[in-house]
Design a protein around this motif. Structure first.
Motif, mmCIF file in Angstrom:
data_model
loop_
_atom_site.group_PDB
_atom_site.id
_atom_site.type_symbol
_atom_site.label_atom_id
_atom_site.label_comp_id
_atom_site.label_asym_id
_atom_site.label_seq_id
_atom_site.Cartn_x
_atom_site.Cartn_y
_atom_site.Cartn_z
ATOM 1 N N ALA A 338 74.188 77.981 60.928
ATOM 2 C CA ALA A 338 73.616 77.254 62.066
ATOM 3 C C ALA A 338 74.209 77.777 63.364
ATOM 4 N N SER A 339 73.347 78.016 64.344
ATOM 5 C CA SER A 339 73.808 78.411 65.669
ATOM 6 C C SER A 339 74.234 77.166 66.443
ATOM 7 N N ARG A 340 74.589 77.335 67.709
ATOM 8 C CA ARG A 340 74.985 76.199 68.522
ATOM 9 C C ARG A 340 73.766 75.314 68.788
ATOM 10 N N LEU A 341 73.873 74.045 68.367
ATOM 11 C CA LEU A 341 72.750 73.117 68.492
ATOM 12 C C LEU A 341 72.974 72.175 69.675
ATOM 13 N N PRO A 342 71.878 71.613 70.247
ATOM 14 C CA PRO A 342 72.014 70.773 71.441
ATOM 15 C C PRO A 342 72.457 69.352 71.117
ATOM 16 N N VAL A 343 72.765 68.622 72.180
ATOM 17 C CA VAL A 343 73.023 67.187 72.093
ATOM 18 C C VAL A 343 71.733 66.474 72.483
ATOM 19 N N LEU A 344 71.210 65.619 71.599
ATOM 20 C CA LEU A 344 69.935 64.953 71.836
ATOM 21 C C LEU A 344 70.141 63.468 72.084
ATOM 22 N N ARG A 373 69.194 80.905 51.177
ATOM 23 C CA ARG A 373 69.712 81.061 52.534
ATOM 24 C C ARG A 373 68.921 80.112 53.455
ATOM 25 N N ILE A 374 69.655 79.215 54.110
ATOM 26 C CA ILE A 374 69.037 78.280 55.065
ATOM 27 C C ILE A 374 69.590 78.595 56.452
ATOM 28 N N ASN A 375 68.687 78.893 57.378
ATOM 29 C CA ASN A 375 69.090 79.271 58.733
ATOM 30 C C ASN A 375 68.598 78.212 59.727
ATOM 31 N N ILE A 376 69.515 77.722 60.564
ATOM 32 C CA ILE A 376 69.181 76.715 61.582
ATOM 33 C C ILE A 376 69.576 77.277 62.956
ATOM 34 N N ARG A 377 68.625 77.300 63.895
ATOM 35 C CA ARG A 377 68.919 77.807 65.242
ATOM 36 C C ARG A 377 68.142 76.981 66.272
ATOM 37 N N ALA A 378 68.600 77.037 67.504
ATOM 38 C CA ALA A 378 68.001 76.223 68.581
ATOM 39 C C ALA A 378 67.823 77.061 69.833
ATOM 40 N N SER A 379 66.840 76.662 70.650
ATOM 41 C CA SER A 379 66.600 77.313 71.944
ATOM 42 C C SER A 379 65.918 76.310 72.867
ATOM 43 N N LEU A 380 65.908 76.623 74.154
ATOM 44 C CA LEU A 380 65.266 75.767 75.164
ATOM 45 C C LEU A 380 63.961 76.433 75.597
ATOM 46 N N VAL A 381 62.860 75.715 75.482
ATOM 47 C CA VAL A 381 61.545 76.296 75.783
ATOM 48 C C VAL A 381 60.799 75.409 76.756
ATOM 49 N N LYS A 382 59.829 76.007 77.460
ATOM 50 C CA LYS A 382 58.965 75.278 78.389
ATOM 51 C C LYS A 382 57.717 74.817 77.656
ATOM 52 N N LYS A 383 57.163 73.716 78.101
ATOM 53 C CA LYS A 383 56.001 73.143 77.419
ATOM 54 C C LYS A 383 54.846 74.129 77.249
ATOM 55 N N PRO A 384 54.457 74.939 78.299
ATOM 56 C CA PRO A 384 53.307 75.837 78.109
ATOM 57 C C PRO A 384 53.436 76.753 76.908
ATOM 58 N N GLY A 385 54.678 77.015 76.458
ATOM 59 C CA GLY A 385 54.858 77.867 75.289
ATOM 60 C C GLY A 385 54.588 77.141 73.994
#
Length: 469
Positions: A338-344, A373-385
């Motif tokens: 798992a990569s660095r995940l956000p605080v929700l 293999r289980i991979n968990i990752r996070a990113s910040l995206v804009k709504k239009p995407g």
């Protein structure tokens, strides 16, 4: 309604433009009327100053004549200063008629004759006391003065005649504008009154429509109140169902599992091979029934749960899930990265259940002989995407991806996989109720997010989760 509103806007805009045009015309008419009055006054002033010029010149001539006839110097009193006054008046007339070349020429001639006339006055007065002047010479001076005055009067009359023609033309213009100005003012009043009446009628119509809509809203509110009451009854029935499922249904299942365990311990040897097979089928069916009942209770709990959000660190959530599923992860020789995940902002236990279901799903549907293999990752995206994001969502989103290299599923099931009781795998050898991913979708919706699934057979599954940032 749209056509009516468009027509109303066109009518209002047209009448407003007409009112502006008429106002401009009224302004121009008043301006021209004032200008006509000014021009008439200027012409009358020119005539008056010409009369004053002639009058001043006549005073000088009368003074000279009285002096010549009576030899009394008191008659010369009006003569002194008349020259400067006459020139001043003539210059004012020339300034007032500077735009008329013909009048300027006539006034130049008047000026010339006045200069000649005053020089004659001076000569006559200086020569009068000379004894050698005869009565005939004195008479000649008087007659010469009359001739000069006739010439002056001729040119003055010419200028006055020109001013009279101007006055006549300007009086016609003034008369025309005097008629048009009230007419245009009346049109402005009519158009303004029409706009006011139109606006009044339009407002009254809108108020009537608003009143009808308010009454309709009140009716809908009454219906909504009734529906809310029905919904409350439904929720009470659902609570009753939850209670029954928690107690009345689980108790018979518990007894079935208990008695089958006793039979398996003490009586299994007395059964035939076919009986043993049926007995194991009963055990598996009861186990699946118990699992299905537990999942239904979990789904009911997620659906009716109050939303009291708090800050949730998703990194801690994943660690808790790994700890809880440590035995299953070890048995499957699975590896979770798992990569660095956000605080929700959300419900911690629901988010934990979300990732527990997704990881359990990956463990359940792994490929034999292949390390999971289980991979968990996070990113910040804009709504239009995010083309499938609900229309009411705005701003930025945390995108969390959970993917594995398990058995996967056909892309044909991507839209159905979150449905209640929808299973994309055969039940032979693989346990599942078809509710786990439905619970995942409900949890994400509770957090104003969205979840999508993608997969290929024997290549793994991929889940994309979007939470508002």
């Amino acid at each position: 309604m749209e056509f009516s509103n468009l027509l109303a806007r066109i009518i209002f805009a047209s009448t407003t433009l007409l009112l502006l045009f008429l106002t401009y015309m009224f302004y121009r008419q008043v301006e021209e009327l004032i200008l006509s009055y000014q021009k008439v006054n200027e012409s009358n002033l020119v005539k008056l100053k010409l009369e004053q010029t002639i009058s001043s010149l006549k005073d000088a001539e009368t003074a000279q004549r009285g002096y010549l006839l009576t030899d009394d110097s008191l008659f010369l009193t009006p003569f002194f200063g008349s020259y400067e006054n006459t020139r001043k008046l003539l210059n004012e007339v020339k300034e007032a008629t500077a735009d008329d070349a013909g009048q300027q020429n006539d006034l130049n001639n008047v000026h010339t004759f006045i200069e000649v006339r005053y020089r004659t006055f001076d000569n006559v007065i200086r020569q009068y006391k000379r004894e050698e002047l005869s009565k005939d010479v004195r008479k000649m001076h008087l007659l010469r003065g009359e001739s000069s005055m006739d010439s002056i009067r001729y040119y003055v009359n010419s200028v006055q005649a020109a001013e009279d023609r101007k006055i006549l033309a300007r009086e016609k213009e003034k008369h025309k504008y005097s008629l048009l100005t009230p007419f245009i003012g009346f049109l402005i009043f009519i158009v303004g009154l029409g706009i006011m009446l139109f606006s009044y009628l339009r407002i009254m119509k809108d108020l009537h429509v608003s009143k009808l809509m308010l009454e309709r809203v009140q009716e809908l509110n009454e219906v909504l109140t009734e529906k809310n009451y029905e919904l409350e009854l439904y929720n009470k029935e659902l609570d009753s169902f939850t209670y029954i499922a928690s107690h009345d249904l689980k108790e018979p299942l518990r007894k079935i599992m208990t008695f089958t365990s006793l039979i398996e311990e003490k009586e299994l040897g007395n059964l035939s091979d076919h009986g043993c097979l049926n007995f194991h089928r009963i055990r598996r069916a009861a186990g699946r029934m118990q699992l299905l009942l537990n999942d239904l209770l979990d789904y009911s709990h997620v659906t009716t749960q109050d939303k009291r959000f708090e800050e949730v660190d998703m990194n801690e959530v994943v660690k808790d899930v790994e700890t809880k599923l440590a035995d299953e992860i070890e048995d499957a020789s699975a590896e979770i990265s798992a990569s660095r995940l956000p605080v929700l902002s959300g419900l911690g236990f629901q988010l934990t259940q979300l990732f527990e279901n997704l990881i359990s799903n990956a463990l359940k549907y792994r490929k034999n002989g292949v390390p999971l293999r289980i991979n968990i990752r996070a990113s910040l995206v804009k709504k239009p995407g995010v083309v499938t994001m609900p229309a009411k969502s705005t701003g930025w989103y945390h995108k969390i991806v959970v993917e594995d290299n398990g058995t996967g599923f056909s892309p044909l099931y991507a839209d159905k996989i979150f449905g209640l009781f929808q299973r994309v795998h055969s039940s032979d050898g693989e346990e599942g109720t078809g509710i786990g991913l439905t619970i995942c979708k409900k949890i994400v919706q509770n957090h104003n997010g969205f979840i999508m699934a993608a997969g290929e057979v024997d290549k793994g599954a991929r889940f994309e989760i979007y939470f508002p940032a």
